[in-house]
Motif scaffolding. Structure first.
Motif, mmCIF file in Angstrom:
data_model
loop_
_atom_site.group_PDB
_atom_site.id
_atom_site.type_symbol
_atom_site.label_atom_id
_atom_site.label_comp_id
_atom_site.label_asym_id
_atom_site.label_seq_id
_atom_site.Cartn_x
_atom_site.Cartn_y
_atom_site.Cartn_z
ATOM 1 N N ARG A 16 1.059 -1.099 0.111
ATOM 2 C CA ARG A 16 0.138 -0.389 0.144
ATOM 3 C C ARG A 16 0.733 1.169 0.119
ATOM 4 N N ALA A 17 0.455 1.735 -0.855
ATOM 5 C CA ALA A 17 1.053 3.304 -0.758
ATOM 6 C C ALA A 17 -0.113 4.518 0.139
ATOM 7 N N GLU A 19 -1.459 8.084 2.911
ATOM 8 C CA GLU A 19 -0.869 9.686 3.686
ATOM 9 C C GLU A 19 -1.898 9.189 5.019
ATOM 10 N N CYS A 28 3.413 10.111 4.815
ATOM 11 C CA CYS A 28 3.512 9.267 3.857
ATOM 12 C C CYS A 28 4.165 7.987 3.618
ATOM 13 N N THR A 29 3.131 7.176 3.408
ATOM 14 C CA THR A 29 3.555 5.742 3.345
ATOM 15 C C THR A 29 4.124 4.947 2.740
ATOM 16 N N PRO A 30 4.255 3.656 2.137
ATOM 17 C CA PRO A 30 5.169 3.639 3.343
ATOM 18 C C PRO A 30 6.391 4.402 3.803
ATOM 19 N N VAL A 257 6.091 -4.497 3.556
ATOM 20 C CA VAL A 257 5.494 -3.479 2.189
ATOM 21 C C VAL A 257 4.754 -4.495 1.773
ATOM 22 N N ASP A 262 3.238 -0.481 6.751
ATOM 23 C CA ASP A 262 2.968 0.899 6.639
ATOM 24 C C ASP A 262 4.149 1.375 6.921
ATOM 25 N N GLU A 344 10.555 5.108 -0.092
ATOM 26 C CA GLU A 344 10.667 5.881 -1.169
ATOM 27 C C GLU A 344 10.711 5.830 -2.591
ATOM 28 N N ARG A 347 7.331 3.108 -2.022
ATOM 29 C CA ARG A 347 5.915 4.046 -2.396
ATOM 30 C C ARG A 347 5.794 4.146 -3.726
ATOM 31 N N GLU A 348 6.827 5.101 -4.584
ATOM 32 C CA GLU A 348 6.537 5.264 -6.014
ATOM 33 C C GLU A 348 6.371 4.078 -7.328
#
Length: 375
Positions: A16-17, A19, A28-30, A257, A262, A344, A347-348
């Motif tokens: 999951r990504a 907020e 901003c997660t993870p 992740v 998260d 990061e 998440r991207e």
């Protein structure tokens, strides 16, 4: 005041990504949280944590209670002002010290009779104590008081700790009144699948704004930890943040992740940095080794941190051999940025819909799962 949104989810894995909105900013997660046990992340100043894009840090309830004292922190205006960190802070409950300082503690259903590791003085730690201290510290996220067990433990021990954790969660919620502080419940159950399910159902029934997953990374094999996370993936609420406590090795972060976690924290990056062990894209190296004496390349050419942009392995090795404090600072800086950058990137990849490819590439390149116990 506390809102969590899942912006994207990987259908193949559940990664999951999201907020998570807090009074001191959106997380901003993870996300990986550097550990600032004594109201400081070892070897790092607050402005340096901002430079590596740390979003939230963790501080320790037990240690700050003993020194300097929760009342002093409260008089200073709370933990954010006391340490000059104006972004989110999470405080643990003190429950992990029940585990890590077991030889100094006596656990009962009422709480824990604790002998200070500093001066031998005796203290009573229980849910009411934990909530009082954490509310005085003024963190954005507080944790319920729980009982964490060693590995391996018997089923009877796990059942007793689970029951205590549930009772203590009720008492923690009853004692917690600070509206600008989110209280997270904690799921226990050791490595027993049915107990993990039972704990998740009992704790989530209390409707906390977020949930910790405790009692892992305490010595169990990594595949067992992943098995427990697979069990919990369908038991944890979709719309609440999930926090795997005490986990920070890169491989464990990626696999956590992938199982819908998260939030993470661990002392590993700074502890390793102080001894010269640094993460690189293919695993980890010890910068003190003779092989790096004439190596004028950065720690990791793929890393964007200040250290990798300005210094060489040879220089860092020289600092360690000379006993310079800067060695520990720079290697801790790099390790923390390495993990934050990894989060990061994950998440991207989730937002872009290519997390499975990212995970596969990482596992092909990065070698080594790390220590069995990295808390």
């Amino acid at each position: 005041m506390f809102t969590f949104r899942v912006l994207a989810q990987c259908p193949e894995t559940g990664a999951r990504a999201g907020e998570f909105e807090t009074p001191h900013g959106v997380i901003c997660t993870p996300v990986f949280m550097p550990v600032g046990t004594q109201a400081t992340v070892k070897a790092m100043a607050p402005f340096e944590l901002e430079a590596i894009k740390a979003q939230i840090i963790l501080s320790n309830t037990y240690h700050l209670y003993l020194r300097p004292g929760a009342d002093i922190v409260e008089e200073a205006g709370g933990l954010h002002r006391f340490m000059d960190w104006h972004h989110p802070i999470l405080t643990d409950s003190g429950g992990f010290q029940v585990f890590s300082l077991a030889t100094l503690n006596k656990v009962t259903d009422e709480g824990v009779i604790c002998q200070s590791h500093l001066d031998g003085s005796r203290h009573v730690m229980n849910p009411e104590w934990s909530m009082d201290v954490q509310q005085k510290l003024g963190s954005d996220i507080a944790m319920c008081f729980d009982q964490c067990l060693h590995y391996p433990c018997t089923r009877e021990e796990a059942e007793a700790a689970l029951a205590r954790t549930t009772r203590w969660a009720y008492r923690s919620k009853e004692a917690h009144h600070r509206v600008d502080q989110a209280l997270f419940g904690i799921v226990q159950g050791s490595v027993y699948e049915d107990l993990r399910r039972q704990s998740a159902r009992e704790i989530t029934a209390l409707d906390f704004p977020g949930y910790g997953i405790g009692g892992l990374s305490v010595g169990e094999p990594h595949h067992v930890m992943y098995q427990m996370l697979d069990v919990l993936k369908t038991e944890m609420p979709f719309n609440k943040p999930r926090y795997l406590m005490g986990v920070g090795h890169p491989s464990n972060l990626v696999e956590g992740v992938a199982r819908g976690v998260d939030m993470f924290d661990c002392v590993l990056p700074t502890r390793n940095g102080r001894t010269g062990t640094v993460f690189v894209s293919t695993g980890k190296i010890n910068i003190k080794n003779q092989i790096y004496a004439r190596d004028f390349s950065p720690i990791d050419p793929h890393c964007d941190c200040y250290v990798c942009r300005h210094f060489t392995k040879a220089y860092l090795r020289h600092l360690y051999k000379a006993g310079e404090i800067l060695a520990a600072r720079l290697c801790s800086w790099h390790n923390l940025r390495f993990l934050i950058r990894l989060m990061e990137q994950m998440r991207e990849s989730i937002l872009n819909g290519n997390f499975p490819e990212f995970r596969q590439h990482f596992n092909e390149v990065f070698h080594g799962e790390g220590d069995e116990n990295e808390n």
